[in-house]
Write a protein that holds these residues in place. Structure first.
Motif, mmCIF file in Angstrom:
data_model
loop_
_atom_site.group_PDB
_atom_site.id
_atom_site.type_symbol
_atom_site.label_atom_id
_atom_site.label_comp_id
_atom_site.label_asym_id
_atom_site.label_seq_id
_atom_site.Cartn_x
_atom_site.Cartn_y
_atom_site.Cartn_z
ATOM 1 N N VAL A 156 32.274 58.341 8.573
ATOM 2 C CA VAL A 156 32.200 58.599 10.007
ATOM 3 C C VAL A 156 30.737 58.583 10.434
ATOM 4 O O VAL A 156 29.826 58.579 9.606
ATOM 5 N N THR A 157 30.530 58.550 11.746
ATOM 6 C CA THR A 157 29.179 58.631 12.294
ATOM 7 C C THR A 157 29.140 59.730 13.340
ATOM 8 O O THR A 157 30.177 60.270 13.730
ATOM 9 N N GLY A 158 27.959 60.055 13.800
ATOM 10 C CA GLY A 158 27.826 61.060 14.847
ATOM 11 C C GLY A 158 27.240 62.357 14.330
ATOM 12 O O GLY A 158 26.821 62.460 13.178
ATOM 13 N N HIS A 159 27.220 63.371 15.187
ATOM 14 C CA HIS A 159 26.615 64.662 14.849
ATOM 15 C C HIS A 159 27.449 65.387 13.802
ATOM 16 O O HIS A 159 28.654 65.542 13.949
ATOM 17 N N PHE A 160 26.787 65.825 12.760
ATOM 18 C CA PHE A 160 27.445 66.602 11.717
ATOM 19 C C PHE A 160 27.243 68.097 11.957
ATOM 20 O O PHE A 160 28.151 68.892 11.838
ATOM 21 N N TRP A 161 26.003 68.479 12.297
ATOM 22 C CA TRP A 161 25.675 69.882 12.556
ATOM 23 C C TRP A 161 25.871 70.175 14.044
ATOM 24 O O TRP A 161 25.045 69.867 14.864
ATOM 25 N N GLU A 162 27.004 70.766 14.380
ATOM 26 C CA GLU A 162 27.260 71.112 15.769
ATOM 27 C C GLU A 162 26.560 72.430 16.109
ATOM 28 O O GLU A 162 25.866 73.022 15.291
ATOM 29 N N GLY A 163 26.768 72.921 17.314
ATOM 30 C CA GLY A 163 26.059 74.102 17.770
ATOM 31 C C GLY A 163 26.317 75.345 16.935
ATOM 32 O O GLY A 163 25.501 76.258 16.886
ATOM 33 N N ARG A 164 27.474 75.406 16.259
ATOM 34 C CA ARG A 164 27.788 76.606 15.483
ATOM 35 C C ARG A 164 27.028 76.659 14.167
ATOM 36 O O ARG A 164 27.071 77.661 13.456
ATOM 37 N N TYR A 165 26.358 75.558 13.794
ATOM 38 C CA TYR A 165 25.582 75.539 12.564
ATOM 39 C C TYR A 165 24.106 75.707 12.883
ATOM 40 O O TYR A 165 23.595 75.112 13.821
ATOM 41 N N LYS A 166 23.433 76.526 12.085
ATOM 42 C CA LYS A 166 21.989 76.636 12.242
ATOM 43 C C LYS A 166 21.376 77.064 10.921
ATOM 44 O O LYS A 166 22.042 77.681 10.081
ATOM 45 N N ALA A 167 20.128 76.698 10.735
ATOM 46 C CA ALA A 167 19.417 77.034 9.513
ATOM 47 C C ALA A 167 18.344 78.064 9.842
ATOM 48 O O ALA A 167 17.526 77.857 10.727
ATOM 49 N N GLN A 168 18.382 79.185 9.134
ATOM 50 C CA GLN A 168 17.399 80.243 9.339
ATOM 51 C C GLN A 168 16.685 80.532 8.031
ATOM 52 O O GLN A 168 17.313 80.531 6.968
ATOM 53 N N ILE A 169 15.401 80.773 8.104
ATOM 54 C CA ILE A 169 14.661 81.187 6.927
ATOM 55 C C ILE A 169 14.744 82.707 6.819
ATOM 56 O O ILE A 169 14.547 83.422 7.810
ATOM 57 N N LEU A 170 15.098 83.209 5.646
ATOM 58 C CA LEU A 170 15.192 84.645 5.396
ATOM 59 C C LEU A 170 13.887 85.081 4.751
ATOM 60 O O LEU A 170 13.540 84.628 3.668
ATOM 61 N N LEU A 171 13.173 85.981 5.410
ATOM 62 C CA LEU A 171 11.775 86.214 5.076
ATOM 63 C C LEU A 171 11.525 87.364 4.104
ATOM 64 O O LEU A 171 10.431 87.436 3.538
ATOM 65 N N ASP A 172 12.465 88.258 3.900
ATOM 66 C CA ASP A 172 12.178 89.391 3.023
ATOM 67 C C ASP A 172 13.464 89.934 2.406
ATOM 68 O O ASP A 172 14.567 89.504 2.725
ATOM 69 N N GLU A 173 13.282 90.876 1.502
ATOM 70 C CA GLU A 173 14.393 91.444 0.744
ATOM 71 C C GLU A 173 15.404 92.151 1.639
ATOM 72 O O GLU A 173 16.612 92.059 1.435
#
Length: 217
Positions: free
Chosen positions: A18-35
């Motif tokens: 398929v083609t098109g957007h894979f990561w829709e609005g409900r997906y996001k990447a966050q960096i976790l900074l501490d314990e």
């Protein structure tokens, strides 16, 4: 993370033809900074079904890592051993063996990456200085507070876990409930967010009403 997300999206689209957007609005990447935020995020993910009113306890929360760990733990034959540290790294975990262990022993565990020889999971290294049993107890208690929509008194033997990351009982339940609304591109204590903003050359990173500290970034 943008490059990683793009690579995953291209490979997945190719597999599905398929083609098109894979990561829709409900997906996001966050960096976790501490314990502290690692513990919060782990609990937030494992308690998704409870927050959505699809389950009342972690052991009834289908499709979560917590349930798979609990199911394996209930079938454990060597229950006489006090620690789950070595057991988490064994191949005897039928359901949860694909996940990294929870507990890390920062004094005795090897420094650096711990690639799993079987190839079933990415790493054999734990990510929290908390035993799996204590983590699951904290998860169970938190889930019950979310279901009751009020915060009770946290058991004394679990209090040190939250004291170590500077949270009181009300702050803990609040941040687990609102994690997705509080943090955007990065998640952590105000100090960690300030350091990350400096690293990126930005003035600040959004984290409104962050309970992980007395001030907001």
């Amino acid at each position: 993370m943008r490059c990683t997300s793009e690579n995953i999206a291209r490979r997945s689209n190719a597999e599905d033809q398929v083609t098109g957007h894979f990561w829709e609005g409900r997906y996001k990447a966050q960096i976790l900074l501490d314990e502290a935020i690692l513990l919060v995020c782990a609990a937030y993910v494992d308690l998704n079904p409870i927050r959505a009113a699809l389950a009342e306890t972690p052991e009834t929360s289908d499709f979560t890592g917590a349930k798979e760990r609990i199911d394996d733990l209930s079938e454990r034959s060597d229950r006489s051993r006090a620690s789950t540290h070595d057991w988490e790294r064994s191949r005897r975990r039928r359901r949860s063996g694909w996940m990294s262990p929870i507990e890390i022993n920062e004094r005795d565990d090897e420094v650096g990456p711990a690639v799993d020889a079987s190839g079933r999971r990415a790493s054999s290294k734990g990510f929290l200085p908390v035993s799996m049993a204590r983590y699951l107890e904290l998860l169970d208690w938190t889930g019950r507070q979310l279901c009751a929509d009020k915060v009770g008194s946290i058991p004394e033997h679990l209090s040190p876990i939250l004291q170590r990351i500077g949270l009181d009982t009300h702050g803990w339940c609040d941040i687990v409930r609102k994690f997705g609304r509080i943090f955007k591109r990065a998640a952590g204590t105000p100090e960690s967010l300030a350091s990350e903003a400096c690293r990126r050359g930005q003035g600040w990173l959004c984290a409104r009403e962050n309970p992980l500290g007395l001030s907001s970034v």
